[in-house]
Design a protein around this motif. Structure first.
Motif, PDB file in Angstrom:
ATOM      1  N   SER A 132       0.832  -1.217   0.000  1.00 47.54           N
ATOM      2  CA  SER A 132       0.000   0.000   0.000  1.00 47.54           C
ATOM      3  C   SER A 132       0.858   1.256   0.000  1.00 47.54           C
ATOM      4  CB  SER A 132      -0.977  -0.009   1.172  1.00 47.54           C
ATOM      5  OG  SER A 132      -0.269  -0.029   2.402  1.00 47.54           O
TER       6      SER A 132
ATOM      7  N   GLU B 285       0.950   4.138  -3.003  1.00 47.46           N
ATOM      8  CA  GLU B 285       0.820   5.579  -2.763  1.00 47.46           C
ATOM      9  C   GLU B 285       1.998   6.337  -3.351  1.00 47.46           C
ATOM     10  OE1 GLU B 285       0.267   6.244   1.420  1.00 47.46           O
ATOM     11  OE2 GLU B 285      -1.532   4.992   1.480  1.00 47.46           O
TER      12      GLU B 285
ATOM     13  N   ARG C 252       2.191   9.136  -6.350  1.00 44.19           N
ATOM     14  CA  ARG C 252       2.816  10.442  -6.158  1.00 44.19           C
ATOM     15  C   ARG C 252       3.815  10.737  -7.267  1.00 44.19           C
ATOM     16  NH1 ARG C 252       7.148  12.750  -4.956  1.00 44.19           N
ATOM     17  NH2 ARG C 252       8.334  10.887  -4.514  1.00 44.19           N
TER      18      ARG C 252
END
Length: 107
Positions: free
Chosen positions: A86, A90, A94
């Protein structure tokens, strides 16, 4: 051609056959060009995806003081506390956003 051949002269048939063969050759050429272009685009996207993933993993590892990140397919067992999926997702998002959410494709 088959339908019209009965009422066409032999010269007209030969001309029509040559036209059809030229069109078929042109289609084959365009198909080959398309396939080559598609291969270049696929390779370009793969390289850029790998760059995003590598940068994301590197940044995530440095921020979280992780020494090693491995692909889950290469691991036979790992405890759930070691799963950083996870966080990596993320970070990939980004990095992807920082690159403008698009691939730089050749013309």
């Amino acid at each position: 051609l088959n339908i019209q051949a009965a009422v066409m002269s032999e010269d007209a048939i030969n001309t029509k056959v040559q036209e059809l063969q030229a069109k078929a050759a042109d289609l084959d050429s365009k198909s080959m060009d398309y396939t080559q272009r598609l291969n270049v685009i696929q390779q370009t996207i793969t390289v850029q995806m790998q760059e995003v993933l590598t940068l994301a993993c590197s940044d995530y590892a440095m921020r979280n003081e992780i020494q090693l990140i491995v692909d889950g397919q290469a691991v036979l067992f790992a405890g759930s506390s070691l799963d950083v999926t996870s966080g990596i997702i993320e970070e990939v998002n980004r990095v992807w956003e920082a690159r403008g959410n698009k691939f730089n494709l050749p013309n």
